[in-house]
Design an enzyme around this catalytic site. Structure first.
Site, mmCIF file in Angstrom:
data_model
loop_
_atom_site.group_PDB
_atom_site.id
_atom_site.type_symbol
_atom_site.label_atom_id
_atom_site.label_comp_id
_atom_site.label_asym_id
_atom_site.label_seq_id
_atom_site.Cartn_x
_atom_site.Cartn_y
_atom_site.Cartn_z
ATOM 1 N N SER A 13 0.842 -1.201 0.000
ATOM 2 C CA SER A 13 0.000 0.000 0.000
ATOM 3 C C SER A 13 0.880 1.254 0.000
ATOM 4 C CB SER A 13 -0.924 -0.002 1.214
ATOM 5 O OG SER A 13 -0.154 -0.008 2.381
ATOM 6 N N ASP A 71 -7.772 10.759 -0.677
ATOM 7 C CA ASP A 71 -7.504 10.792 -2.113
ATOM 8 C C ASP A 71 -8.456 11.734 -2.848
ATOM 9 O OD1 ASP A 71 -5.217 9.284 -2.571
ATOM 10 O OD2 ASP A 71 -6.320 7.428 -2.314
ATOM 11 N N THR A 187 11.827 -7.445 -10.523
ATOM 12 C CA THR A 187 10.488 -7.429 -11.129
ATOM 13 C C THR A 187 9.558 -8.498 -10.549
ATOM 14 O OG1 THR A 187 11.141 -8.925 -12.907
ATOM 15 C CG2 THR A 187 11.398 -6.585 -13.335
ATOM 16 N N GLN A 191 5.464 -9.321 -11.021
ATOM 17 C CA GLN A 191 4.962 -10.531 -11.708
ATOM 18 C C GLN A 191 3.907 -11.227 -10.848
ATOM 19 O OE1 GLN A 191 8.094 -13.197 -13.085
ATOM 20 N NE2 GLN A 191 9.500 -11.470 -13.201
ATOM 21 N N CYS A 380 -10.824 25.495 13.066
ATOM 22 C CA CYS A 380 -11.832 24.660 13.718
ATOM 23 C C CYS A 380 -11.498 24.502 15.202
ATOM 24 C CB CYS A 380 -11.980 23.327 12.981
ATOM 25 S SG CYS A 380 -13.603 22.622 13.262
ATOM 26 N N HIS A 514 -12.902 24.679 7.637
ATOM 27 C CA HIS A 514 -11.604 24.152 7.188
ATOM 28 C C HIS A 514 -11.254 24.724 5.810
ATOM 29 C CE1 HIS A 514 -11.029 20.994 10.243
ATOM 30 N NE2 HIS A 514 -12.344 21.012 10.307
ATOM 31 N N GLU A 516 -8.550 24.753 4.344
ATOM 32 C CA GLU A 516 -7.535 23.950 3.626
ATOM 33 C C GLU A 516 -8.158 23.039 2.568
ATOM 34 O OE1 GLU A 516 -8.433 23.606 6.791
ATOM 35 O OE2 GLU A 516 -8.213 21.544 7.547
HETATM 36 N N1 GLN Z 1 -13.622 18.778 18.023
HETATM 37 C C1 GLN Z 1 -14.160 20.022 17.618
HETATM 38 C C2 GLN Z 1 -15.633 19.934 17.258
HETATM 39 O O1 GLN Z 1 -16.157 18.872 17.055
HETATM 40 C C3 GLN Z 1 -13.384 20.586 16.459
HETATM 41 C C4 GLN Z 1 -13.570 19.798 15.201
HETATM 42 C C5 GLN Z 1 -12.498 20.056 14.176
HETATM 43 O O2 GLN Z 1 -11.482 20.644 14.479
HETATM 44 N N2 GLN Z 1 -12.712 19.578 12.982
HETATM 45 O O3 GLN Z 1 -16.294 20.948 17.144
#
Ligand code: GLN
Length: 542
Positions: A13, A71, A187, A191, A380, A514, A516
């Site tokens: 993996s 992913d 290899t 195989q 968060c 979030h 990100e």
């Molecule tokens: N644990 C916190 C909540 O549930 C923050 C969650 C998080 O950071 N994604 O609100």
């Protein structure tokens, strides 16, 4: 006519199947085709939402609120398009659908079996989509030979038979280990892995061979002979220093040409990968660097914060700096040690998290950033910690806490019991199931005019992805605001605080969502870009 590409993995993996699938998607897109990628995970959880990031890495959240495998984050970032809850399934979900149907009596007296009922359900999932794409890439999680993957392998074999081999392609990712003692690439594991696939009736059309060196013509010839496929379809996937180099590398090795030839397709346009080349050039030749302390719990497994890492990379490239992430285990941070831990640090970030372990260290990190005027980004849980620290040390509420960590303190952060979304109201209590029950997916926030966050986004309303169960308690907003913590963003109904900031600080921003998850190499997230700019100012780079 839709074409299906199935991506499987062999030998072991973590070979980068997700990146390989996403890179192939990029190359097909670059040739003018519409592509979608899906992930079929053979484990029995309904989704990874309840899994430990230690075991499974980050839980990625889609716009429509699915908790998914990381992913899908790669797919979104590479293809620059959103995935949805339709783009992911697991054995758990498939089995649970089949059992639901059995209880309803849908199988009309049949003995319910893995073949055909589970395999049919998997095939239905693959076929069932309204997306008008040229290519549907389906990545099968796990490694060939795992017991749980068998129904998935059988299902894709049947599926290819049904839609025609000319409309399907099997791409298998393997590892070619390099033995330093004999100085050669081996290899044999490949195989064996292909033999295992063949025993399930699947002849791979392309072998993507992960190796530390380019494989030679002789080696390709040998693999081609043993694995029963043309030599040009044995493709080198050489180790690279950045995942963003993979699309160009695979293009150079001819991957997209082989795929188009397989389907008898001409390119709709000449693939232009120069944006990828300039991104990686900027990434590898930065003009400076900044050191960001990231305070977390899963610091030994970087996959646990995949999107965060990528968002920082995107923002670094935008600002022409290398972002050195210094992962700090929050349990090691105390008031006495903060000075030495944060020497040489230009900014501090507390990312999302769950549970009570290491909370005191995170509070200490926030206090240090706030008092020393070091840029602070709380995401968060990081925003909740920021609020608790402020309540304790600026508002005199010494036992301020979150009911997630302690049921006896003052719940400045408490369990959300009700919230609105597009389809109505969600309600929860302490007895609700843990799986899939958080406030999830994209929700709107309304920002305060001329706040820092408004200046960063340059718009009054934003939509960001959420994944949380707790929320700043409205009863404390006034007390906190009176002492200088500004609540600069709320849910449209005004009930849920979404962002906080401190005006009298160079860069102190907490967000309940979030960001990100939405950052992409060619569309970096403004909050991360601004945070890195603040870190550069701190380190006097600008
Ligand atoms: N644990 C916190 C909540 O549930 C923050 C969650 C998080 O950071 N994604 O609100």
């Amino acid at each position: 006519m839709k074409r299906y590409i199935f991506v499987t993995g062999g030998v072991l993996s973590s070979l980068g199947k997700g990146i390989a699938a996403a890179s192939l998607g990029v190359l097909l897109q670059a040739r003018g085709y519409k592509v979608r990628i899906r992930k079929l995970d053979p484990y029995l959880n309904c989704d990874p939402g309840t899994m430990s990031p230690y075991q499974h890495g980050e839980v990625f959240v889609t716009e429509d609120g699915a908790e998914t495998d990381l992913d899908l984050g790669h797919y979104e970032r590479f293809l620059h398009q959103n995935c949805s809850s339709f783009d992911t399934t697991t054995a758990g979900k498939i089995y649970s659908n089949v059992i639901d149907k059995e209880r309803k009596g849908d199988y009309l007296g049949a003995t319910v079996q893995v073949i055909p009922h589970i395999t049919d359900e998997i095939k239905e999932y693959i076929a069932n989509d309204d997306f008008d794409v040229d290519f549907m890439i389906c990545e099968i999680g796990g490694t060939i030979g795992d017991i749980e993957s068998l129904p998935f392998i059988e299902a894709i074999r049947q599926f290819a038979y049904a839609v025609g081999r000319e409309n399907t392609l099997f791409m298998h990712l393997t590892l070619l280990p390099y033995l330093t003692t004999s100085g050669e690439i081996k290899t044999k594991p490949t195989q064996h892995s292909v033999k295992e696939l063949l025993s399930h009736g699947i002849q791979p059309d392309i072998l993507l061979c992960r190796a530390s060196k380019l494989i030679t013509e002789d080696e390709r010839k040998k693999i081609s002979l043993f694995c029963n496929l043309p030599q040009k379809n044995v493709i080198s996937a050489i180790d690279v220093s950045s995942i963003y180099k993979v699309p160009s590398n695979l293009h150079e090795q001819g991957l997209d040409t082989v795929v188009c030839n397989h389907f008898n397709l001409k390119s709709k346009k000449n693939p232009d990968l120069t944006p990828w080349a300039s991104f990686t050039k900027k990434l590898t030749s930065p003009e400076g660097e900044v050191n960001i302390a990231i305070i977390g719990k899963y610091t030994s497994l970087q996959d646990a914060y995949k999107s965060l890492n990528e968002a920082l990379i995107h923002a670094g490239v935008t600002n022409n700096v290398r972002v050195n992430s210094r992962w700090i285990n929050s349990e090691e941070i105390t008031a006495a040690k903060a000075e030495s831990i944060f020497s040489n640090i230009d900014a501090i970030l507390v990312p999302g998290g769950f549970g009570s372990r290491g909370i005191d260290g995170k509070i200490e990190a926030v206090r240090y950033a706030r008092e020393r005027k070091i840029p602070y980004f709380g995401i968060c849980l990081g925003m909740q910690i920021g609020v608790i620290e402020y309540a304790r040390n600026k508002c005199g509420i010494s036992d301020a806490t979150s009911s997630e960590f302690n049921s006896n303190g003052i719940p400045v952060v408490g369990l959300m019991t009700e919230w609105h979304h597009a389809d109505g109201v969600e309600t929860r209590d302490t007895h609700s199931d843990l799986g899939g029950s958080m406030r999830l997916g994209s929700h709107e926030s309304v920002l305060k005019k001329d706040s820092k966050i408004h200046n960063i986004y340059k718009t009054m309303t934003i939509e960001e992805r959420h994944r949380h169960r707790y929320e700043v308690n409205l009863n404390y907003v006034k007390i906190l605001e009176d002492k200088g913590l500004m609540f600069s963003g709320f849910s449209p109904d005004g009930n849920l605080p979404e962002t906080v900031e401190i005006a009298d600080h160079p860069w102190f921003v907490g967000v309940q969502f979030h960001p990100e998850f939405k950052s992409r190499p060619f569309a970096p997230h403004p909050l991360f870009v601004s945070f890195i700019e603040a870190a550069m100012k701190q380190s006097r780079l600008v």
